[in-house]
Design a protein around this motif. Structure first.
Motif, PDB file in Angstrom:
ATOM      1  N   ILE A 141     -32.073 -10.552 -42.927  1.00  0.00           N
ATOM      2  CA  ILE A 141     -30.685 -10.821 -42.572  1.00  0.00           C
ATOM      3  C   ILE A 141     -30.268  -9.884 -41.452  1.00  0.00           C
ATOM      4  CG2 ILE A 141     -29.727  -9.242 -44.312  1.00  0.00           C
ATOM      5  CD1 ILE A 141     -27.426 -11.334 -44.637  1.00  0.00           C
ATOM      6  N   LEU A 142     -29.422 -10.369 -40.576  1.00  0.00           N
ATOM      7  CA  LEU A 142     -28.782  -9.558 -39.545  1.00  0.00           C
ATOM      8  C   LEU A 142     -27.304  -9.911 -39.491  1.00  0.00           C
ATOM      9  CD1 LEU A 142     -31.304  -9.677 -36.534  1.00  0.00           C
ATOM     10  CD2 LEU A 142     -30.800  -7.703 -37.990  1.00  0.00           C
ATOM     11  N   VAL A 143     -26.511  -8.977 -39.004  1.00  0.00           N
ATOM     12  CA  VAL A 143     -25.128  -9.302 -38.657  1.00  0.00           C
ATOM     13  C   VAL A 143     -25.183 -10.201 -37.423  1.00  0.00           C
ATOM     14  CG1 VAL A 143     -22.937  -8.363 -37.815  1.00  0.00           C
ATOM     15  CG2 VAL A 143     -24.174  -7.196 -39.663  1.00  0.00           C
ATOM     16  N   THR A 144     -24.627 -11.380 -37.537  1.00  0.00           N
ATOM     17  CA  THR A 144     -24.771 -12.389 -36.483  1.00  0.00           C
ATOM     18  C   THR A 144     -24.296 -11.879 -35.131  1.00  0.00           C
ATOM     19  OG1 THR A 144     -24.587 -14.189 -38.077  1.00  0.00           O
ATOM     20  CG2 THR A 144     -24.048 -14.699 -35.785  1.00  0.00           C
ATOM     21  N   GLU A 145     -23.176 -11.171 -35.128  1.00  0.00           N
ATOM     22  CA  GLU A 145     -22.640 -10.684 -33.857  1.00  0.00           C
ATOM     23  C   GLU A 145     -23.564  -9.662 -33.212  1.00  0.00           C
ATOM     24  OE1 GLU A 145     -19.393 -12.780 -35.799  1.00  0.00           O
ATOM     25  OE2 GLU A 145     -20.984 -11.450 -36.492  1.00  0.00           O
ATOM     26  N   LEU A 159     -26.391 -11.728 -31.654  1.00  0.00           N
ATOM     27  CA  LEU A 159     -25.945 -12.455 -30.468  1.00  0.00           C
ATOM     28  C   LEU A 159     -25.588 -11.532 -29.301  1.00  0.00           C
ATOM     29  CD1 LEU A 159     -23.712 -15.214 -32.108  1.00  0.00           C
ATOM     30  CD2 LEU A 159     -26.040 -15.444 -31.231  1.00  0.00           C
ATOM     31  N   GLY A 160     -25.703 -10.221 -29.504  1.00  0.00           N
ATOM     32  CA  GLY A 160     -25.448  -9.288 -28.413  1.00  0.00           C
ATOM     33  C   GLY A 160     -23.989  -9.162 -28.031  1.00  0.00           C
ATOM     34  N   LEU A 161     -23.094  -9.244 -29.013  1.00  0.00           N
ATOM     35  CA  LEU A 161     -21.661  -9.158 -28.707  1.00  0.00           C
ATOM     36  C   LEU A 161     -21.151  -7.727 -28.630  1.00  0.00           C
ATOM     37  CD1 LEU A 161     -20.176 -12.151 -30.727  1.00  0.00           C
ATOM     38  CD2 LEU A 161     -19.936 -11.751 -28.276  1.00  0.00           C
ATOM     39  N   PHE A 162     -21.999  -6.761 -29.024  1.00  0.00           N
ATOM     40  CA  PHE A 162     -21.584  -5.367 -28.973  1.00  0.00           C
ATOM     41  C   PHE A 162     -22.417  -4.600 -27.955  1.00  0.00           C
ATOM     42  CE2 PHE A 162     -20.482  -6.701 -33.345  1.00  0.00           C
ATOM     43  CZ  PHE A 162     -19.110  -6.527 -33.258  1.00  0.00           C
ATOM     44  N   PHE A 188     -32.812  -1.677 -35.539  1.00  0.00           N
ATOM     45  CA  PHE A 188     -33.529  -2.774 -36.179  1.00  0.00           C
ATOM     46  C   PHE A 188     -33.061  -4.151 -35.715  1.00  0.00           C
ATOM     47  CE2 PHE A 188     -30.167  -1.422 -39.202  1.00  0.00           C
ATOM     48  CZ  PHE A 188     -29.401  -2.592 -39.251  1.00  0.00           C
ATOM     49  N   VAL A 189     -32.036  -4.191 -34.875  1.00  0.00           N
ATOM     50  CA  VAL A 189     -31.506  -5.474 -34.415  1.00  0.00           C
ATOM     51  C   VAL A 189     -32.318  -5.987 -33.231  1.00  0.00           C
ATOM     52  CG1 VAL A 189     -29.528  -6.633 -33.351  1.00  0.00           C
ATOM     53  CG2 VAL A 189     -29.171  -5.043 -35.243  1.00  0.00           C
ATOM     54  N   ARG A 190     -32.722  -7.241 -33.298  1.00  0.00           N
ATOM     55  CA  ARG A 190     -33.279  -7.922 -32.134  1.00  0.00           C
ATOM     56  C   ARG A 190     -32.189  -8.833 -31.577  1.00  0.00           C
ATOM     57  NH1 ARG A 190     -38.771 -11.285 -32.614  1.00  0.00           N
ATOM     58  NH2 ARG A 190     -39.502  -9.142 -33.049  1.00  0.00           N
ATOM     59  N   ARG A 191     -31.877  -8.673 -30.312  1.00  0.00           N
ATOM     60  CA  ARG A 191     -30.841  -9.492 -29.688  1.00  0.00           C
ATOM     61  C   ARG A 191     -31.448 -10.800 -29.191  1.00  0.00           C
ATOM     62  NH1 ARG A 191     -26.652  -5.650 -26.295  1.00  0.00           N
ATOM     63  NH2 ARG A 191     -26.264  -4.121 -27.930  1.00  0.00           N
ATOM     64  N   TYR A 192     -30.944 -11.895 -29.718  1.00  0.00           N
ATOM     65  CA  TYR A 192     -31.436 -13.209 -29.323  1.00  0.00           C
ATOM     66  C   TYR A 192     -30.560 -13.852 -28.250  1.00  0.00           C
ATOM     67  CZ  TYR A 192     -34.877 -13.107 -33.059  1.00  0.00           C
ATOM     68  OH  TYR A 192     -35.947 -12.783 -33.853  1.00  0.00           O
ATOM     69  N   ASP A 199     -27.169 -12.636 -25.149  1.00  0.00           N
ATOM     70  CA  ASP A 199     -26.325 -11.591 -24.573  1.00  0.00           C
ATOM     71  C   ASP A 199     -24.930 -12.174 -24.363  1.00  0.00           C
ATOM     72  OD1 ASP A 199     -25.300  -9.326 -23.429  1.00  0.00           O
ATOM     73  OD2 ASP A 199     -26.384  -9.529 -21.523  1.00  0.00           O
ATOM     74  N   LEU A 200     -24.287 -12.524 -25.480  1.00  0.00           N
ATOM     75  CA  LEU A 200     -22.983 -13.176 -25.384  1.00  0.00           C
ATOM     76  C   LEU A 200     -21.902 -12.240 -24.864  1.00  0.00           C
ATOM     77  CD1 LEU A 200     -22.663 -15.558 -28.448  1.00  0.00           C
ATOM     78  CD2 LEU A 200     -23.754 -15.898 -26.222  1.00  0.00           C
ATOM     79  N   ARG A 201     -22.095 -10.938 -25.010  1.00  0.00           N
ATOM     80  CA  ARG A 201     -21.110  -9.997 -24.472  1.00  0.00           C
ATOM     81  C   ARG A 201     -20.948 -10.212 -22.964  1.00  0.00           C
ATOM     82  NH1 ARG A 201     -18.908  -4.808 -25.285  1.00  0.00           N
ATOM     83  NH2 ARG A 201     -18.891  -3.517 -23.403  1.00  0.00           N
ATOM     84  N   ALA A 202     -22.066 -10.311 -22.261  1.00  0.00           N
ATOM     85  CA  ALA A 202     -22.012 -10.532 -20.813  1.00  0.00           C
ATOM     86  C   ALA A 202     -21.455 -11.901 -20.480  1.00  0.00           C
ATOM     87  CB  ALA A 202     -23.403 -10.354 -20.210  1.00  0.00           C
ATOM     88  N   LEU A 203     -21.829 -12.924 -21.263  1.00  0.00           N
ATOM     89  CA  LEU A 203     -21.348 -14.277 -21.004  1.00  0.00           C
ATOM     90  C   LEU A 203     -19.835 -14.378 -21.193  1.00  0.00           C
ATOM     91  CD1 LEU A 203     -24.103 -16.483 -22.687  1.00  0.00           C
ATOM     92  CD2 LEU A 203     -23.665 -16.201 -20.237  1.00  0.00           C
ATOM     93  N   VAL A 204     -19.330 -13.763 -22.269  1.00  0.00           N
ATOM     94  CA  VAL A 204     -17.889 -13.807 -22.529  1.00  0.00           C
ATOM     95  C   VAL A 204     -17.128 -13.059 -21.446  1.00  0.00           C
ATOM     96  CG1 VAL A 204     -16.065 -13.064 -24.111  1.00  0.00           C
ATOM     97  CG2 VAL A 204     -18.149 -14.132 -25.009  1.00  0.00           C
ATOM     98  N   ALA A 205     -17.622 -11.880 -21.076  1.00  0.00           N
ATOM     99  CA  ALA A 205     -16.948 -11.098 -20.044  1.00  0.00           C
ATOM    100  C   ALA A 205     -16.934 -11.847 -18.713  1.00  0.00           C
ATOM    101  CB  ALA A 205     -17.640  -9.746 -19.881  1.00  0.00           C
TER     102      ALA A 205
END
Length: 287
Positions: free
Chosen positions: A220-224, A227-230, A236-240, A242-248
């Motif tokens: 399990i992972l925290v979805t956010e 998704l790279g929102l932080f 231990f998190v693998r970012r699938y 980079d929504l942070r950059a997309l949203v910005a």
């Protein structure tokens, strides 16, 4: 038949999860809203409405400030957005540590108000009798050992556990106690990889790792985080994504278009309030 009962019949069940021990890995993610749950549901066996919502969506420094009402609100949203996955709702800090009757009342309220199929409890030794009390009265409980976020004030922060032999023995004992109390699955968070493997080998119910070991029966992972929102995330998190950059980037382009009067364009507005004679008036809802 109630809507809750009808929905539960078509979902992955607690029994299904229990039988996955040693089988195909369980796919689990957190969810706090209906739109996100709808996107995740086809791909997940378990959606966890985690008390991490306090940090992820509400900006709290830890999970300690999360309330029962908050968990129920987000649990209701996730149930509305999902159809397939087993939905588990965290019992927040203080909701399971008191008298067993109070813990039971809180768990019942979560299940009845949300329609979720199970609750998750951080299995500190003092809570184990209450876990048994819940299970004996028909409340499915997922346990949680290792790094326990609700104990952050006692343990002095978020740190990996199980590097020292005494701590390893303690966590293994917590696992055995949780299993004896009747949990159907066990989240193992933030432990040394060798301990995660050892714990999974000894545990008769499925283990779900988060910063534990690939040997766990699921992940399990925290979805956010995923998704790279932080800006930062645990190792231990693998970012699938980079929504942070997309949203910005999207917000920047929107701001530039508004400032330059390029938005809205002619195709993005409704008809003029001046209408031709004989043209019917049609009310169009906002948004």
């Amino acid at each position: 038949m109630s809507a809750h009962a009808s929905a539960a019949e078509s979902r992955i069940s607690v029994r299904d999860i229990r039988h996955r021990k040693g089988g195909a890995p369980l796919v689990c993610l957190t969810a706090y809203s209906a739109p996100m749950a709808k996107l995740l549901d086809p791909h997940c066996d378990i959606l966890l409405v985690g008390d991490s919502v306090g940090m992820v969506l509400h900006g709290l420094p830890s999970t300690v400030g999360v309330t029962l009402d908050m968990m129920i609100l987000h649990g209701q949203a996730v149930m509305r957005g999902s159809r397939r996955a087993l939905v588990v709702v965290d019992m927040p800090f203080g909701s399971c540590e008191g008298a067993p009757e109070t813990a039971f009342a809180n768990a019942v309220r979560i299940l009845q108000d949300t329609g979720a199929q199970a609750v998750k409890v951080e299995c500190a030794p003092a809570v184990i009798p209450n876990v048994r009390y819940l299970v004996e009265r028909g409340v499915p409980v997922m346990g949680h050992v290792g790094l326990r976020p609700q104990a952050v004030l006692v343990e002095g922060g978020f740190r990996a556990r199980g590097r020292e032999e005494a701590e390893r023995r303690q966590i293994l004992e917590e696992m055995r106690a949780a299993v004896a109390a009747g949990v159907f699955a066990l989240v193992v968070e933030g432990v040394a990889e060798s301990l995660g493997s050892e714990l999974t080998a000894q545990c008769p119910v499925p283990t779900i790792g988060i910063g534990a070991s690939a040997a766990c029966d699921g992940q399990i992972l925290v979805t956010e985080d995923m998704l790279g929102l932080f800006e930062t995330s645990p190792r231990f998190v693998r970012r699938y994504a980079d929504l942070r950059a997309l949203v910005a980037s999207a917000a920047e382009r929107y701001a530039l278009d508004v400032a330059g009067r390029r938005f809205p364009a002619s195709g993005e507005t409704y008809f003029s309030s001046k209408r031709r004679p004989g043209t019917p008036v049609v009310d169009i809802p906002a948004g």
